[in-house]
Write an enzyme that holds these catalytic residues in place. Sequence first.
Site, PDB file in Angstrom:
ATOM      1  CG  ASP A   1      -2.059  -1.012   0.951  1.00  0.00           C
ATOM      2  OD1 ASP A   1      -1.844  -2.200   1.220  1.00  0.00           O
ATOM      3  OD2 ASP A   1      -3.116  -0.610   0.423  1.00  0.00           O
TER       4      ASP A   1
ATOM      5  CE  LYS B   1      -5.892  -5.138   4.351  1.00  0.00           C
ATOM      6  NZ  LYS B   1      -6.507  -3.949   5.001  1.00  0.00           N
TER       7      LYS B   1
HETATM    8  O1  MRU Z   1      -7.778  -2.947   2.775  1.00  0.00           O
HETATM    9  P1  MRU Z   1      -7.487  -3.357   1.361  1.00  0.00           P
HETATM   10  O2  MRU Z   1      -8.216  -4.575   0.922  1.00  0.00           O
HETATM   11  O3  MRU Z   1      -7.614  -2.203   0.398  1.00  0.00           O
HETATM   12  O4  MRU Z   1      -5.944  -3.735   1.411  1.00  0.00           O
HETATM   13  C1  MRU Z   1      -5.323  -4.169   0.233  1.00  0.00           C
HETATM   14  C2  MRU Z   1      -3.930  -4.591   0.424  1.00  0.00           C
HETATM   15  O5  MRU Z   1      -3.361  -4.504   1.496  1.00  0.00           O
HETATM   16  C3  MRU Z   1      -3.206  -5.040  -0.816  1.00  0.00           C
HETATM   17  O6  MRU Z   1      -2.297  -6.037  -0.522  1.00  0.00           O
HETATM   18  C4  MRU Z   1      -2.459  -3.824  -1.391  1.00  0.00           C
HETATM   19  O7  MRU Z   1      -3.336  -2.754  -1.554  1.00  0.00           O
HETATM   20  C5  MRU Z   1      -1.810  -4.143  -2.675  1.00  0.00           C
HETATM   21  S1  MRU Z   1      -2.967  -4.259  -3.965  1.00  0.00           S
HETATM   22  C6  MRU Z   1      -2.192  -4.544  -5.431  1.00  0.00           C
END
Ligand code: MRU
Length: 358
Positions: A251, A262
């Site tokens: 992220d 995550k």
């Molecule tokens: O809370 P989310 O579902 O938006 O979190 C998503 C993640 O942590 C993904 O691993 C990250 O955004 C990479 S997506 C290519």
Amino acid sequence: MNNTKEKTMSSFTSTIRTIEWKDTFSRMVDQTKFPEKFEYIDIKTGDEMFDAIRTMIVRGAPAIGIAGAHGIVLYAQELEKQYNNRSEFIDKLLEKAQYMKTSRPTAVNLMWACRKQIDIIESSTSDIAGIIEELKQNAVKLENEDIDINKRIGDYGAEVVPKGAAILTHCNAGALATVGYGTALGVVRSAFAKDNTIHVFADETRPRQQGARITTLELTKDGIPVTLITDGMCSYFMKKGMIDMVCVGADRIAANGDTANKIGTYTVAIAAKYHNIPFYVAAPLSTIDTSIKTGDDIIIEERSHDEVTMINGKPICPEGVKVINPGFDVTPAELITGIITEKGILRPDYKKSIKEIF
Ligand code: MRU
């Protein structure tokens, strides 16, 4: 960097398109409905888009970046009906664009894509209709580039996937977290195109179950073998020699390589290090935030406590129990074997390799 030459595109065909601009509105897969339904929702106002991002109808760092860019076009279309005066229109639109950035705090792709739209608003010499047209064109350009970038990430990543590998992933960094193809699952797709004996282990990913609800769904749709495990199981399977590599998304990546992803990713990275298993992060360069020196400076989203205390709307603990629910954690750079980008694989020392790539 292990490779800077231009890549030929991956041959894997994935049909999932997560988000698409449709002339005057944004169409996206509603990810709150999985696994029961795979259906699209049309988002027609800026405020609807803000809520779609906040409530995770659309989620995943690159996908919410594109959603933010669409949201700014939606606000522009609404403001056109309220303001004839160009500078008033611009002032109000800039306010809305800044607001759109606040829909989720951790994924830097959202701020990055909104910034691209803000640059257009600030620099355009067109009239109101012209500005809106430029914003639309830019949103579509970012959308198409995202798929292209993910295919490049996938192709670079496939080079480090051993033959017949079992790849562990956490959360969903797939087609459904991007416009299409995916980052970590882009690596899986490209590797699978070359070697259909590879296999994915998907962590369930508490509390929102992106692994169970989304990763298994999209891999199954594409015919890629996947086994679902719960979050606490990864070290058990690593010890048994059943995991060959880990590949996750990101992220936000700090200038030193510390990576927010995550919640639970950090635990997987520690387990991988202990078992001597390579741990890769796959992410576009837009996920690297060079304004942030280390992971300590990354803002971690705190989400609703209901996500922890309930499953499928039913309580799983006594009412009133104390809860903390950070949506992300930060994996220290020293646990990361490589960062797979659209321009090649960055290797430690990340301070140096990240500086070089920019
Ligand atoms: O809370 P989310 O579902 O938006 O979190 C998503 C993640 O942590 C993904 O691993 C990250 O955004 C990479 S997506 C290519």
